[in-house]
Every structure is written in C-alpha cells, then in structure tokens.
Design an enzyme around this catalytic site. Structure first.
Site: not given
Length: 314
Positions: A155, A247, A277
């Site tokens: 991320s 996502d 995610h």
C-alpha cells in the site's frame, strides 16, 4: 425509472468475513476521525490479526542514524545472505513496527532470510518527504552492509518502496536485487479506471485515497513521491507486483507493471481476483489470500536466494 448501482464486492466467503471483522475494529469512515483515534483503531485491528513468531525466530530492535527505529527478524534457518527490507502500509498515517510484525516474521521465515522493517515518520505530523527520507536512509544503511537487498512494501509502503528504488537507481547504488510491491499506491489518475470502477470497494475507497494523498502533501510531479510520474523505468531491479481486483489502487499496479515491462525490466504480475485492499491480513481466513501470500513469499524467496544462496546447512 431509477436504477441502483451495487458496490463492487467479492464473493469469496473468507474475504467477506475478513472485511466484516475489520470493520468491527476500524470503521469504514475512519478517515473522518481525529488522527489519534484512527491510530487507536488501527492498532486494535492489527492486534486482532497478530500471530506468534515462527519457532526459533529472533527479533531485535535498533536505531538507524540514531533516529529511525528498525526491527530485525532472524529466522532459525537462513538460506541466503540477502536482506529483506519491509516498508509497512497505512496511508502514511497509521502503522508501526508492531502493525505488520507477524507478516514480516512469516515472510522472513518463508524466504529463509533476515528481514528488516522500518518505523518511518507519519503524517500529518511529518509530511513529504519525511517518510521517504527515512526509508531511503535505511535502504542506504542496509546497502552499506554489502549484502544483496530485496525491497518490499504494501500500500503506502509499496509507494515508498518503488520511490526509493527509483532514487537508488538514479544515484547508481548497487545491491538491490528485487522489489515486491503489494497493492501499491503509485499516483494514478483518480478520475479514471479502477479509481472510478472501485470507488466504493470494501476496505479502501477512492475518497480514502484522496484523503491520504492530501494529508501526505507529496508533490504531484515528483517520481519518487508518485512513481507513475517517472519518465524512465529502465535499469530497475526485477519486480513482483500483486494487485487486489476490488481495490481503487488496482490499476496503479497494472500500469506500473506494464511500464516496467516495456522498459525491459523483469516483471511478475498477479491480480488476486477475489481480494480487497489489505488482504495480507486475511491470509489465515481466506483461501485467495493464502494463495496470494504464498505467491508473494515465493517471489521474495526467489529474488533473495538467486542473489545470495548459502545452502541448506547454515
């Protein structure tokens, strides 16, 4: 006649149960809360998915340059001299050495390699380039050990990992033998593609992404801050990129993989079809996450061992 659009959502029971459990600790509108509350919720969430370290693994904490906290993971069985460098996610706002502790331990164990994680400075107290500089400084410190390094990030950590690898290439630093980017945020166009299609996906919304971008204050044209803005992807180390289908960041991963491949970089790309995610934490609840995590560990192990295998007797 009025039509109602459904929010995009996976169907795998395991990942749906994971998402439900996450929202019991970290609400969908968490970004509307004060920073300290967000961090308390995130810490509570991470604690729910913590796990004991693999048998025989040792850990020790230290400071790089006297100010940047790191944690080293030493598996009982080491198969390579390569170092793994893990940079955690959390939107540049939450996360710590503890938040991804079990994930780091399991990757180190699977790869048979020493792993180093970093506790970089967080926004909004420290905006760009604080986190980037911390991670870049730790990378430089590890490269000075004269051992191969694989850089890994999820991320926001994937953003930082890609950025510091670009900077290392530009500075002609040697020793990075691979990178693994896990549902990375790389600065894609929020008015197109998955940012629109998956704007209300479970686990992370496009509104959340905009919040994190705003709070981080990264310059939009700086390729170290937003790696998709780079004009040159040549000469980068081999990369494994994994995206979650549900996502908003999905297309950042797709586009980065394609651009690196066109530049002649060795690329492995996976898109986990039922994942959302932050699916790394679901590896013990979801079959899709388990398979995806195994693929990540195998890719990291491949990078590490082909660069510095020690044999099985150490």
């Amino acid at each position: 006649m009025t039509t109602t659009s459904l929010k995009p959502s996976p169907t795998e029971p395991g990942i749906l149960a994971f998402h439900k459990r996450c929202e019991e600790f970290y609400p969908a509108d968490a970004v509307d809360a004060p920073i300290e509350q967000q961090r308390k919720w995130y810490d509570a969430l991470c604690a729910q998915f913590d796990a004991p370290a693999p048998v025989g693994m040792a850990k020790d904490d230290a400071l790089v340059l006297g100010r940047i906290p790191i944690r080293r993971y030493h598996p009982a069985r080491v198969l390579t001299e390569t170092l793994l460098f893990y940079i955690h996610g959390g939107g540049f706002v939450v996360g710590s050495l503890s938040s991804h502790d079990a994930i780091c331990a399991e990757i180190a164990e699977a790869a048979g390699a020493e792993l180093v994680s970093v506790d970089y400075r967080l926004a909004p107290e420290h905006v760009w380039p604080a986190a980037f500089e911390d991670c870049s400084d730790v990378l430089g410190h590890l490269l000075n050990e004269r051992r191969p390094v694989v850089v890994i990030g999820d991320s926001a950590g994937g953003n930082l990992a890609a950025g510091i690898v670009l900077k290392a290439r530009d500075e002609r630093l040697e020793g990075i033998v691979g990178q693994a980017l896990i549902y990375p945020g790389l600065g894609g166009d929020v008015s197109a593609g998955s940012y629109v299609e998956m704007a209300e996906a479970p686990g992370l919304s496009t509104t959340d992404v905009l919040y994190y971008r705003d709070i981080y204050k990264a310059p939009a044209t700086n390729p170290y801050a937003l790696p998709l803005a780079s004009a040159d992807f040549s000469g980068l180390p081999p990369v494994f990129i994994t995206a979650a289908h549900f996502d908003p960041l999905r297309d950042d991963a797709r586009r980065y993989a394609a651009r690196l491949a066109r530049a002649g970089v060795e690329v492995w790309f996976r898109e986990e079809p039922q994942m959302i995610h932050a699916w790394l934490r679901a590896r013990n609840m979801s079959e899709g996450a388990r398979v995806g995590f195994a693929a990540l560990c195998q890719a990291v192990a491949n990078f590490a061992r082909r660069a510095g295998a020690l044999g099985a007797d150490r």
